[in-house]
Design a protein around this motif. Sequence first.
Motif: not given
Length: 340
Positions: A166-180
């Motif tokens: 998750y961190q290596h792919r930088h998914w936190y920058a576009n995580d739909p759960f974070i946006e929610y």
Amino acid sequence: MDSSLVTEHIAFVAKDKIALRLHRYDENFVLKRETLQPDGTRVTQVFPVEDNRSLWSYIHADPYLYELENRYRQIKEVYSVALNRSGRQSASASFYRRAADDLMVSCEQVHECHNHWEIHSVVGDLIHRLGGTQYVYSSITYDEIGAVPMEYEYLIGCHPRWLQTYQHRHWYANDPFIEYAKNHTRPIVGSKVSVASGGQQQMLSAAKEFGFCSQLVAPASVRHSRMIGMLHVGSSIDPADGGEAQLLAGQILFRALSAELLDREMCTRQRSATTQFDLSEREILVLRLVRDAESAWGIAGQLGLSVHTVYAIYGRINEKLGAGRITESAKLAAAHGLVR
């Protein structure tokens, strides 16, 4: 100096600065992996080490294992020596593993915890009792205007390879759960989250491969705070087989647990910053009033002080925080969690 710190190793990989820190709390250990990126963004993984096998799993899940191999080897050696000296490692602190009949009492135990290991013990126990099989708790701190995330911290209660990926792919920058989570407080299951890109869909699909077959996210936030919390709970049961329904049945408690975790994190940061800057209760109260746009005259009236005394307090606060103006001090105080 953190008295729990056993060993620390720093490395520079590509453009990132990576710090590996092993902490010890009684007979239990926590490994923290902090990445400082060139733009100032900080990402910290907090991994409770249950035994040699779990440590091995974490180390071999790191995408930068080759670059960090020597540092990890030293950490393994220190861990093994400490473990041998103390005898067999306890599975957990028994006080925090007790199963309270009232599940809400279990949520409230979070504030009794002294470190991440004890938090993991409470959270993991409660989540399993509510039908989850794993979790990640995220706290995210934004910049002054609340637009750009500056710091991410993850308490890992799942297979470490998921968080490393998750961190290596930088998914936190576009995580739909974070946006929610930025705009909602009600828990949501994975099948209901809005997916806007192929990358987000790829993230959700990868989560299932690591056991998050059914997912529920419980956001938490506090007014005027730059920090939000997000409890991400996973179940190995598919939604079609009732996995999401089982998680939704516990949504009230998941929401309460997420709020307790955020509140504890904010209280911990506030105590740390109060000690760091040596601020009195009155000075913190003045900062809170300044943040709420009170004038010196208004503060004087509320606290029963003269305006001259209020300005003297301003001067002491600015000196302690290294600021030129009281409004600047108020912003710094908010950034460090001193005022909410």
